[in-house]
Design a protein around this motif. Sequence first.
Motif, short mmCIF file in Angstrom:
data_model
loop_
_atom_site.label_atom_id
_atom_site.label_comp_id
_atom_site.label_asym_id
_atom_site.label_seq_id
_atom_site.Cartn_x
_atom_site.Cartn_y
_atom_site.Cartn_z
N LYS A 163 92.40 31.35 126.03
CA LYS A 163 91.20 31.06 125.27
C LYS A 163 90.56 29.76 125.73
O LYS A 163 91.25 28.80 126.08
CB LYS A 163 91.54 30.96 123.78
CG LYS A 163 91.94 32.28 123.15
CD LYS A 163 92.18 32.13 121.66
CE LYS A 163 92.55 33.46 121.02
NZ LYS A 163 92.80 33.31 119.56
N ALA A 164 89.25 29.72 125.71
CA ALA A 164 88.52 28.56 126.23
C ALA A 164 88.88 27.27 125.49
O ALA A 164 88.94 26.20 126.09
CB ALA A 164 87.02 28.81 126.15
N GLY A 165 89.13 27.35 124.21
CA GLY A 165 89.40 26.15 123.43
C GLY A 165 90.87 25.81 123.28
O GLY A 165 91.23 24.98 122.44
N LEU A 166 91.74 26.43 124.09
CA LEU A 166 93.18 26.17 123.97
C LEU A 166 93.47 24.71 124.30
O LEU A 166 93.06 24.20 125.34
CB LEU A 166 93.96 27.08 124.92
CG LEU A 166 95.47 27.11 124.73
CD1 LEU A 166 95.83 27.80 123.41
CD2 LEU A 166 96.14 27.83 125.90
N PRO A 167 94.20 23.99 123.43
CA PRO A 167 94.49 22.57 123.67
C PRO A 167 95.22 22.33 124.99
O PRO A 167 95.95 23.19 125.49
CB PRO A 167 95.38 22.19 122.48
CG PRO A 167 95.05 23.19 121.42
CD PRO A 167 94.73 24.46 122.14
N PHE A 168 95.02 21.13 125.54
CA PHE A 168 95.59 20.80 126.85
C PHE A 168 97.11 20.87 126.85
O PHE A 168 97.71 21.32 127.84
CB PHE A 168 95.14 19.39 127.26
CG PHE A 168 95.82 18.88 128.50
CD1 PHE A 168 95.44 19.33 129.76
CD2 PHE A 168 96.87 17.97 128.40
CE1 PHE A 168 96.08 18.88 130.90
CE2 PHE A 168 97.52 17.51 129.54
CZ PHE A 168 97.12 17.97 130.80
N PHE A 169 97.76 20.47 125.76
CA PHE A 169 99.22 20.42 125.78
C PHE A 169 99.81 21.82 125.91
O PHE A 169 100.88 22.00 126.52
CB PHE A 169 99.77 19.71 124.54
CG PHE A 169 99.70 20.48 123.27
CD1 PHE A 169 100.73 21.32 122.87
CD2 PHE A 169 98.58 20.38 122.44
CE1 PHE A 169 100.67 22.03 121.68
CE2 PHE A 169 98.51 21.10 121.26
CZ PHE A 169 99.55 21.92 120.87
N HIS A 170 99.12 22.85 125.39
CA HIS A 170 99.57 24.23 125.59
C HIS A 170 99.45 24.61 127.07
O HIS A 170 100.37 25.22 127.64
CB HIS A 170 98.76 25.19 124.74
CG HIS A 170 99.19 25.28 123.30
ND1 HIS A 170 100.50 25.56 122.94
CD2 HIS A 170 98.50 25.13 122.15
CE1 HIS A 170 100.59 25.59 121.61
NE2 HIS A 170 99.38 25.32 121.11
N ARG A 171 98.33 24.26 127.66
CA ARG A 171 98.12 24.58 129.09
C ARG A 171 99.16 23.86 129.95
O ARG A 171 99.67 24.41 130.93
CB ARG A 171 96.71 24.18 129.51
CG ARG A 171 95.60 24.96 128.81
CD ARG A 171 94.22 24.44 129.18
NE ARG A 171 93.17 25.15 128.46
CZ ARG A 171 92.58 26.25 128.91
NH1 ARG A 171 92.91 26.74 130.09
NH2 ARG A 171 91.64 26.84 128.19
N PHE A 172 99.45 22.63 129.57
CA PHE A 172 100.41 21.82 130.33
C PHE A 172 101.80 22.45 130.26
O PHE A 172 102.50 22.57 131.29
CB PHE A 172 100.43 20.40 129.76
CG PHE A 172 101.36 19.47 130.49
CD1 PHE A 172 100.99 18.89 131.70
CD2 PHE A 172 102.62 19.17 129.98
CE1 PHE A 172 101.85 18.03 132.37
CE2 PHE A 172 103.49 18.33 130.64
CZ PHE A 172 103.09 17.75 131.84
N LEU A 173 102.22 22.87 129.08
CA LEU A 173 103.54 23.48 128.92
C LEU A 173 103.63 24.83 129.62
O LEU A 173 104.66 25.16 130.22
CB LEU A 173 103.86 23.63 127.43
CG LEU A 173 104.07 22.32 126.65
CD1 LEU A 173 104.28 22.62 125.18
CD2 LEU A 173 105.26 21.55 127.20
N ILE A 174 102.57 25.62 129.55
CA ILE A 174 102.56 26.91 130.24
C ILE A 174 102.69 26.71 131.74
O ILE A 174 103.40 27.46 132.42
CB ILE A 174 101.27 27.70 129.90
CG1 ILE A 174 101.28 28.12 128.43
CG2 ILE A 174 101.13 28.92 130.81
CD1 ILE A 174 99.97 28.74 127.97
N SER A 175 102.03 25.69 132.28
CA SER A 175 102.06 25.46 133.73
C SER A 175 103.46 25.16 134.23
O SER A 175 103.80 25.49 135.38
CB SER A 175 101.11 24.31 134.10
OG SER A 175 101.61 23.06 133.61
N TYR A 176 104.29 24.56 133.39
CA TYR A 176 105.66 24.27 133.79
C TYR A 176 106.43 25.54 134.12
O TYR A 176 107.26 25.57 135.03
CB TYR A 176 106.37 23.51 132.66
CG TYR A 176 107.89 23.54 132.74
CD1 TYR A 176 108.56 22.82 133.72
CD2 TYR A 176 108.63 24.29 131.83
CE1 TYR A 176 109.95 22.86 133.80
CE2 TYR A 176 110.01 24.33 131.90
CZ TYR A 176 110.67 23.61 132.89
OH TYR A 176 112.04 23.66 132.96
#
Length: 239
Positions: free
Chosen positions: A95-108
């Motif tokens: 989702k476009a508004g997904l917070p950065f910390f979620h994106r950061f954790l997923i990238s791991y």
Amino acid sequence: MESNGTQFKSGLKDGIPIGLGYLAVSFTFGIMASGAGLNTWQAVVMSFTNLTSAGQFAALGIIQAGAPFAEMAVAQLIINLRYCLMSCSLSQKLKAGLPFFHRFLISYGVTDEIFGVSVCRPGMLSPFYSYGLMCVAVPGWTLGTLLGAISGDLLPARLLSALNVALYGMFLAVVIPPAKGNRILTCVILVSMVLSWLFTRIPALNHISSGFKIIILTILIAGAAAILFPLKEEQADEP
């Protein structure tokens, strides 16, 4: 829309095959890490923080060769560059508004297998589904490394030598199926094998360290294949 808890449980369920596969492969890595001079906890931390089989196996050769940190960094950048492309692809399912910390954790937790499962899931990708996948896959990879490293200190040398063959079996299992139906990929694999062999035989090249051999061959072969045999847009979009 499914709740966060339901998404997490779905991720756990879909991650079980990944975790079991990681357990088997990382067991071999743990044995090889022990043979390369890493202690048990160094091997475990390496697996927990990296989650990249190709990068970790290549790193062992670079460590054994006593290569400088710069060589290690460049080699890992080249080998793991595909994860940047995978992350860009997965970002389109968030989702476009997904917070950065979620994106950061997923990238791991972006690995080849997790990416494959995530990108094939219909609809938008929930971060809690990704967390479910990671909660099975990461312990599988780390625990396998721990067991392998411990076994490397306990098992006899002959048995360890036999178990190391599992690594080559894994590579064959990854390479052969897609190569069967793709002549271009088969040619690229054969060229890679020939050039790797030449690098060990030609006097001017056999003194190059293993890390830079990986870097040079990856750039030359992958670059040439991309230029000579570019994928059409509809092929690139196929899962």
